[in-house]
Design a protein around this motif. Sequence first.
Motif, short mmCIF file in Angstrom:
data_model
loop_
_atom_site.label_atom_id
_atom_site.label_comp_id
_atom_site.label_asym_id
_atom_site.label_seq_id
_atom_site.Cartn_x
_atom_site.Cartn_y
_atom_site.Cartn_z
N CYS A 187 -3.66 -3.72 -2.25
CA CYS A 187 -3.88 -4.67 -1.14
C CYS A 187 -4.65 -5.89 -1.62
O CYS A 187 -4.33 -7.03 -1.27
N CYS A 203 -7.41 6.10 3.12
CA CYS A 203 -7.26 5.16 1.99
C CYS A 203 -7.50 5.89 0.67
O CYS A 203 -8.47 6.64 0.54
N CYS A 255 0.84 -1.21 0.00
CA CYS A 255 0.00 0.00 0.00
C CYS A 255 0.87 1.26 0.00
O CYS A 255 1.67 1.46 0.91
FE1 F3S Z 1 -3.90 1.08 0.32
FE2 F3S Z 1 -5.60 -0.76 -0.36
FE3 F3S Z 1 -6.47 1.66 0.23
S1 F3S Z 1 -3.62 -0.43 -1.28
S2 F3S Z 1 -4.81 2.93 -0.44
S3 F3S Z 1 -5.47 0.28 1.62
S4 F3S Z 1 -7.32 0.27 -1.29
#
Ligand code: F3S
Length: 238
Positions: A212, A206, A160
Amino acid sequence: MRKDKVFFNIFRFHPDTDKKPFFQKFEIPFIRKDLTVLEGLYYIQQRLDNSLAFRSSCREAICGSCAMHINGKYRLACNTQVSKLKSDTVTIRPLAHMPLHKDLFVDMNLFWEKYEHIKPYLMRGKPLQTPGEQSQSPGERAKIDILTDCILCACCHSSCPVTASHEKYLGPMALLNIDRFVSDSRDGAKEERLAIINDEHGVWRCHTVFNCQEVCPRDLNPGGSIAHLKMEIVKNKI
Ligand code: F3S
Ligand code: SF4
């Protein structure tokens, strides 16, 4: 791709002796056609260089200990077959966004603190009206079935980009696991849980990158959980 030998190109760093990290190449025999990356690492550690550090435990994709970056993707070393990588060279780096101890061995304390922060256990809320076993209907159970599959491997955390730039972001693992309790009919602390993630370090941080989901070795979808949690926050006027 040669069938008798394979090269392992491994990230190395020992803070006591090395000024900076480097990659070291090992040649190992292709012992069996289903040779796994973890077996290759053990071969190197036991026969070529016993100073190589990495983490592993169950060897059957249940404990989540042997997650690492293998040929461009975070995966479990124990269930990644070298032949499936379709390359003469297996390049391995440690999990990202965590302090490095040595070689492929990282400090996961912050990751566990995030897990602890979301209170990963059932909380009843009000006292039980009928003491004893609290059963669920098949439909209620189905809502958490897939969510209980998380093995806490940290592939999602390391893939992420937001966990890379915001150390306090709870991240996909913690958010998927809080969804597991928010969605559980036996839990009575939904509002308390939603309040924990309703800030700049929680769901709103997010960026819906979905790395992820792409890397999860259990085919889970933390991004989907985050979307569900956002809707729950709005619906419950948290
Ligand atoms: Fe990270 Fe998954 Fe959100 S990669 S930005 S947690 S959708
Ligand atoms: Fe690993 Fe998937 Fe759980 Fe993330 S959600 S910790 S990738 S099992």
